[in-house]
Design an enzyme around this catalytic site. Structure first.
Site, PDB file in Angstrom:
ATOM      1  N   HIS A 168     -31.069 -13.213  10.106  1.00  0.00           N
ATOM      2  CA  HIS A 168     -31.719 -14.519  10.241  1.00  0.00           C
ATOM      3  C   HIS A 168     -32.074 -14.861  11.684  1.00  0.00           C
ATOM      4  O   HIS A 168     -33.045 -15.565  11.931  1.00  0.00           O
ATOM      5  CB  HIS A 168     -30.864 -15.617   9.597  1.00  0.00           C
ATOM      6  CG  HIS A 168     -30.855 -15.527   8.104  1.00  0.00           C
ATOM      7  ND1 HIS A 168     -31.857 -16.058   7.323  1.00  0.00           N
ATOM      8  CD2 HIS A 168     -29.988 -14.934   7.248  1.00  0.00           C
ATOM      9  CE1 HIS A 168     -31.611 -15.808   6.056  1.00  0.00           C
ATOM     10  NE2 HIS A 168     -30.485 -15.115   5.981  1.00  0.00           N
ATOM     11  N   ASP A 184     -35.670 -16.097  12.868  1.00  0.00           N
ATOM     12  CA  ASP A 184     -35.940 -17.246  13.737  1.00  0.00           C
ATOM     13  C   ASP A 184     -36.822 -16.838  14.915  1.00  0.00           C
ATOM     14  O   ASP A 184     -37.736 -17.568  15.306  1.00  0.00           O
ATOM     15  CB  ASP A 184     -34.636 -17.849  14.263  1.00  0.00           C
ATOM     16  CG  ASP A 184     -33.858 -18.597  13.197  1.00  0.00           C
ATOM     17  OD1 ASP A 184     -34.389 -18.799  12.078  1.00  0.00           O
ATOM     18  OD2 ASP A 184     -32.707 -18.990  13.487  1.00  0.00           O
ATOM     19  N   ASN A 224     -35.805 -11.231   7.337  1.00  0.00           N
ATOM     20  CA  ASN A 224     -34.448 -11.776   7.301  1.00  0.00           C
ATOM     21  C   ASN A 224     -33.466 -10.784   6.682  1.00  0.00           C
ATOM     22  O   ASN A 224     -32.361 -10.592   7.192  1.00  0.00           O
ATOM     23  CB  ASN A 224     -34.408 -13.093   6.525  1.00  0.00           C
ATOM     24  CG  ASN A 224     -34.902 -14.268   7.338  1.00  0.00           C
ATOM     25  OD1 ASN A 224     -34.821 -14.282   8.551  1.00  0.00           O
ATOM     26  ND2 ASN A 224     -35.417 -15.264   6.649  1.00  0.00           N
ATOM     27  N   GLU A 237     -41.372 -20.577   6.440  1.00  0.00           N
ATOM     28  CA  GLU A 237     -42.315 -19.745   7.189  1.00  0.00           C
ATOM     29  C   GLU A 237     -43.760 -20.210   6.995  1.00  0.00           C
ATOM     30  O   GLU A 237     -44.698 -19.458   7.181  1.00  0.00           O
ATOM     31  CB  GLU A 237     -42.163 -18.268   6.811  1.00  0.00           C
ATOM     32  CG  GLU A 237     -42.586 -17.910   5.407  1.00  0.00           C
ATOM     33  CD  GLU A 237     -41.500 -18.080   4.335  1.00  0.00           C
ATOM     34  OE1 GLU A 237     -41.702 -17.561   3.235  1.00  0.00           O
ATOM     35  OE2 GLU A 237     -40.473 -18.736   4.577  1.00  0.00           O
TER      36      GLU A 237
END
Length: 182
Positions: free
Chosen positions: A62, A66, A57, A92
């Site tokens: 981000h 994802d 990230n 996660e």
């Protein structure tokens, strides 16, 4: 009727990964524990956590994070059986519930998942390919006799996998002993 099915699906599915969500997982775990008790069966749980996910990230953004979560979900879908339940537990962290599976079978599955993720080159960011590894904790019923005990044993094994250097599988033993495999 169609709207009802959509709402039902949304209530039990993680919107990002399309896996079962935590609520659905916990409900299924309770039912599978009852079934295993009633029929003197086996049940295993694999908990997985993506290693150093915060760095993905921080480095790539981000959206890339994802995409990594979706990639791991795809690895889970490609590897587990139809009777197994793969879920995004949160962030996660993922869980795989394995009915009719002993600790050795769960360990083999976790190792296949570990290898599949470690060998997957992610080309999420244009011009950049990288890998993301995962750590796994494995526990089984009846060694862990309740849903809470099963989850706690797998969680402790996962913690030990992280402490052992990540990218490995650790199994909870009957006496609380664990062994790491990488």
């Amino acid at each position: 009727m169609r709207l009802h099915r959509i709402v039902e699906r949304q209530a039990s599915t993680d919107g990002l990964t399309d896996l079962a969500n935590r609520r659905h997982f916990e409900e299924t775990l309770a039912g599978e524990i009852s079934r295993a008790e009633r029929f003197d069966g086996s049940l295993a749980l694999v908990l997985a956590d993506l290693d150093d996910f915060k760095q993905v990230n921080d480095r790539y953004g981000h959206q890339a994070g994802d995409d990594v979560l979706r990639e791991f979900a795809a690895v889970l879908r490609d590897t587990v059986r139809d009777i197994d339940l793969a879920a995004r537990y949160g962030g996660e962290e993922f869980a795989v519930l394995l009915p009719q599976t002993d600790p050795e079978g769960a360990e083999r599955l976790a190792e296949r998942l570990r290898e599949a993720m470690a060998n997957r080159r992610l080309a999420i960011v244009p011009g950049t390919a990288f890998t993301v590894t995962a750590s796994f904790g494995v526990a089984a019923f009846p060694e862990a006799p309740t849903g809470a005990a099963l989850f706690a044993a797998a969680d402790e094994a996962l913690y030990r996998a992280k402490s052992a250097g990540k990218n490995c599988v650790v199994c909870a033993g009957a006496e609380g002993a664990v062994r790491a495999r990488q």
